[in-house]
Design a protein around this motif. Structure first.
Motif, PDB file in Angstrom:
ATOM      1  N   GLU A  67       4.412  10.183  -7.034  1.00 25.00           N
ATOM      2  CA  GLU A  67       5.473  10.512  -7.989  1.00 25.00           C
ATOM      3  C   GLU A  67       4.906  10.921  -9.338  1.00 25.00           C
ATOM      4  OE1 GLU A  67       9.248   8.306 -10.238  1.00 25.00           O
ATOM      5  OE2 GLU A  67       8.472   7.487  -8.359  1.00 25.00           O
ATOM      6  N   TYR A  68       3.771  10.317  -9.716  1.00 21.25           N
ATOM      7  CA  TYR A  68       3.189  10.597 -11.026  1.00 21.25           C
ATOM      8  C   TYR A  68       2.064  11.630 -10.969  1.00 21.25           C
ATOM      9  CZ  TYR A  68       5.925   6.809 -12.996  1.00 21.25           C
ATOM     10  OH  TYR A  68       6.969   6.028 -13.437  1.00 21.25           O
ATOM     11  N   GLY A  69       1.902  12.281  -9.816  1.00 17.85           N
ATOM     12  CA  GLY A  69       0.931  13.362  -9.742  1.00 17.85           C
ATOM     13  C   GLY A  69      -0.445  12.962  -9.282  1.00 17.85           C
ATOM     14  N   GLY A  70      -0.575  11.834  -8.649  1.00 17.57           N
ATOM     15  CA  GLY A  70      -1.864  11.403  -8.124  1.00 17.57           C
ATOM     16  C   GLY A  70      -2.272  10.039  -8.647  1.00 17.57           C
ATOM     17  N   GLU A  71      -3.258   9.444  -7.988  1.00 25.26           N
ATOM     18  CA  GLU A  71      -3.649   8.081  -8.325  1.00 25.26           C
ATOM     19  C   GLU A  71      -4.233   7.984  -9.728  1.00 25.26           C
ATOM     20  OE1 GLU A  71      -6.780   4.884  -6.499  1.00 25.26           O
ATOM     21  OE2 GLU A  71      -5.190   5.643  -5.183  1.00 25.26           O
ATOM     22  N   ASP A  72      -5.042   8.965 -10.131  1.00 24.53           N
ATOM     23  CA  ASP A  72      -5.640   8.896 -11.470  1.00 24.53           C
ATOM     24  C   ASP A  72      -4.564   8.936 -12.551  1.00 24.53           C
ATOM     25  OD1 ASP A  72      -8.157   8.733 -10.410  1.00 24.53           O
ATOM     26  OD2 ASP A  72      -8.635  10.865 -10.687  1.00 24.53           O
ATOM     27  N   TYR A  80      -1.456   8.029 -12.208  1.00 21.66           N
ATOM     28  CA  TYR A  80      -0.699   6.783 -12.152  1.00 21.66           C
ATOM     29  C   TYR A  80      -1.475   5.646 -12.809  1.00 21.66           C
ATOM     30  CZ  TYR A  80       2.146   3.005 -10.140  1.00 21.66           C
ATOM     31  OH  TYR A  80       2.954   1.903  -9.969  1.00 21.66           O
ATOM     32  N   LEU A  81      -2.786   5.598 -12.575  1.00 21.70           N
ATOM     33  CA  LEU A  81      -3.615   4.574 -13.209  1.00 21.70           C
ATOM     34  C   LEU A  81      -3.620   4.719 -14.727  1.00 21.70           C
ATOM     35  CD1 LEU A  81      -6.610   4.409 -10.715  1.00 21.70           C
ATOM     36  CD2 LEU A  81      -5.008   2.552 -11.231  1.00 21.70           C
ATOM     37  N   ASP A  82      -3.565   5.955 -15.206  1.00 22.37           N
ATOM     38  CA  ASP A  82      -3.499   6.176 -16.656  1.00 22.37           C
ATOM     39  C   ASP A  82      -2.225   5.576 -17.230  1.00 22.37           C
ATOM     40  OD1 ASP A  82      -5.910   7.480 -16.740  1.00 22.37           O
ATOM     41  OD2 ASP A  82      -5.049   9.499 -16.675  1.00 22.37           O
ATOM     42  N   ILE A  83      -1.121   5.745 -16.508  1.00 19.39           N
ATOM     43  CA  ILE A  83       0.157   5.194 -16.963  1.00 19.39           C
ATOM     44  C   ILE A  83       0.106   3.669 -16.944  1.00 19.39           C
ATOM     45  CG2 ILE A  83       2.594   4.941 -16.339  1.00 19.39           C
ATOM     46  CD1 ILE A  83       2.465   7.884 -15.411  1.00 19.39           C
ATOM     47  N   LEU A  84      -0.462   3.103 -15.886  1.00 21.99           N
ATOM     48  CA  LEU A  84      -0.582   1.646 -15.804  1.00 21.99           C
ATOM     49  C   LEU A  84      -1.450   1.106 -16.937  1.00 21.99           C
ATOM     50  CD1 LEU A  84      -1.029   1.044 -11.967  1.00 21.99           C
ATOM     51  CD2 LEU A  84       1.006   0.616 -13.358  1.00 21.99           C
ATOM     52  N   ASP A 129       0.835  -1.200   0.000  1.00 21.66           N
ATOM     53  CA  ASP A 129       0.000   0.000   0.000  1.00 21.66           C
ATOM     54  C   ASP A 129       0.873   1.255   0.000  1.00 21.66           C
ATOM     55  OD1 ASP A 129      -2.414  -1.313  -0.100  1.00 21.66           O
ATOM     56  OD2 ASP A 129      -2.742  -1.289   2.072  1.00 21.66           O
ATOM     57  N   SER A 130       1.959   1.201   0.775  1.00 21.50           N
ATOM     58  CA  SER A 130       2.884   2.339   0.822  1.00 21.50           C
ATOM     59  C   SER A 130       3.579   2.527  -0.524  1.00 21.50           C
ATOM     60  CB  SER A 130       3.924   2.137   1.927  1.00 21.50           C
ATOM     61  OG  SER A 130       3.312   2.102   3.201  1.00 21.50           O
ATOM     62  N   ASP A 131       3.962   1.404  -1.145  1.00 23.03           N
ATOM     63  CA  ASP A 131       4.571   1.466  -2.479  1.00 23.03           C
ATOM     64  C   ASP A 131       3.623   2.142  -3.464  1.00 23.03           C
ATOM     65  OD1 ASP A 131       6.760   0.067  -1.507  1.00 23.03           O
ATOM     66  OD2 ASP A 131       6.077  -1.873  -2.276  1.00 23.03           O
ATOM     67  N   TRP A 132       2.367   1.727  -3.400  1.00 22.42           N
ATOM     68  CA  TRP A 132       1.365   2.279  -4.321  1.00 22.42           C
ATOM     69  C   TRP A 132       1.221   3.789  -4.099  1.00 22.42           C
ATOM     70  CZ3 TRP A 132      -1.414   0.959  -8.497  1.00 22.42           C
ATOM     71  CH2 TRP A 132      -2.480   1.794  -8.848  1.00 22.42           C
ATOM     72  N   ALA A 133       1.114   4.204  -2.851  1.00 29.24           N
ATOM     73  CA  ALA A 133       0.944   5.626  -2.544  1.00 29.24           C
ATOM     74  C   ALA A 133       2.144   6.433  -3.020  1.00 29.24           C
ATOM     75  CB  ALA A 133       0.734   5.812  -1.038  1.00 29.24           C
TER      76      ALA A 133
END
Length: 324
Positions: free
Chosen positions: A131-136, A138-142, A122-126
């Protein structure tokens, strides 16, 4: 945490080939290959491996090559006696087999994700999301990598399982532990060394630091503000240190600092230390797992021959463009 664990179990079930979906295949990997992500693309020692696992590594390798080439790679170029296309397919296959071997060993040795592991994930994910500017974002990159959060965490889980296996090996008494003398034999044959390493941006700073260290042999190298300090244990030629730095170590008296060594990555000062045998045992473990993976019986499905790296990446790029 329970929700994260449940999501992880769900994707592990999907990607292990269990609980087959009945809906039509979809997703980035399917658009790139025409192969359903959950379809069995190969077996490793009889274990079924879904296409999604392989296509993740193929995507990553193709992206890296495209970045290095500044565009579409020349897939017909020579890569050690084979085409670049064949080479990258093999690299992705090797990575897939390696991590499937890790998962098989984890199952055989009773290694499962702990509450501490899940918290760390969970910490890794956060951290990655931040680093990528927020969860949304980061999800776009994934998504561009063919992953969602559960798929990304499955890959992260392999890291924690690998570290559990390493801990078992180093603790001794496990089938994964080196036999008596195996780690020292490996260290000798692989040229394993331990060294203090200081890296400076230029030769003047390195020379000034060397003068300080020679005048005060007890000086803590970590206290030198202009250099980056670390202690490494590595096998000769494994890329941990530049070749010029390793060459300087080869003729160095133990406990003494080298003269400045200029490399493309900075100017090095090095001090040879007694070999850290615990770290050497860890390197033996890495080599042992790689050997097990290399010796695994890998049987690709016929669909493995239905695509090339070039065709996969062309279709992948088109699918990415279409999704915006």
């Amino acid at each position: 945490m329970k929700r994260a664990f449940a999501a992880l179990l769900a994707v592990m079930t999907l990607l292990s080939g269990c609980g087959k979906k009945t809906e039509e295949p979809a997703g980035l990997y399917y658009e790139a290959s025409g192969i359903a992500p959950e379809a069995v693309l190969l077996t490793v020692d009889g274990r079924e491996v879904p296409a999604a696992r392989y296509f993740y590594w193929l995507t990553a390798d193709c992206d890296y090559l495209a970045e290095q080439a500044g565009g579409e790679p020349d897939w017909s170029a020579d890569a050690g006696g084979q085409t670049l296309d064949d080479y990258v397919k093999r690299q992705a296959l090797d990575a897939t087999v390696f991590y499937d071997t890790v998962e098989a060993l984890a199952e055989a040795n009773g290694c499962v994700l702990t509450a501490e592991n899940l918290s760390a994930m969970d910490s890794d994910w956060a951290a990655q999301a931040a680093e990528y500017g927020g969860e949304d974002a980061y999800l776009d990159i994934l998504t561009q990598m063919g992953l969602d959060r559960a798929g990304a965490q499955l890959l992260t889980a392999d890291y924690y399982l690998y570290e559990q296996l390493r801990a078992l090996s180093l603790a001794g008494g496990s089938e994964l532990s080196p036999a008596d003398g195996a780690a020292s034999d490996f260290a000798a044959s692989a040229g394993v060394y331990t060294a203090d390493v200081l890296v400076f941006p230029n030769a003047d700073l390195a020379a000034a630091a060397l003068s300080d260290l020679e005048q005060d042999p007890e000086k803590d190298p970590a206290a030198l503000k202009d250099g980056v300090y670390t202690t490494v244990t590595a096998a000769t030629g494994d890329g941990t240190l530049p070749a010029a730095a390793e060459q300087a170590l080869a003729g160095l008296e133990q406990g003494r600092w080298s003269n400045p060594v200029e490399t493309e990555g900075g100017v090095y000062l090095l001090r040879l230390l007694p070999t850290d045998m615990d770290a050497a045992a860890g390197l033996w473990f890495d080599a042992h797992i790689q050997s097990l993976a290399s010796g695994a019986q890998v049987v690709p499905a016929k669909e493995y021959g239905d695509f090339t790296a070039a065709s996969f990446y062309k279709n992948l790029s088109a699918a990415r463009t279409a999704k915006g």
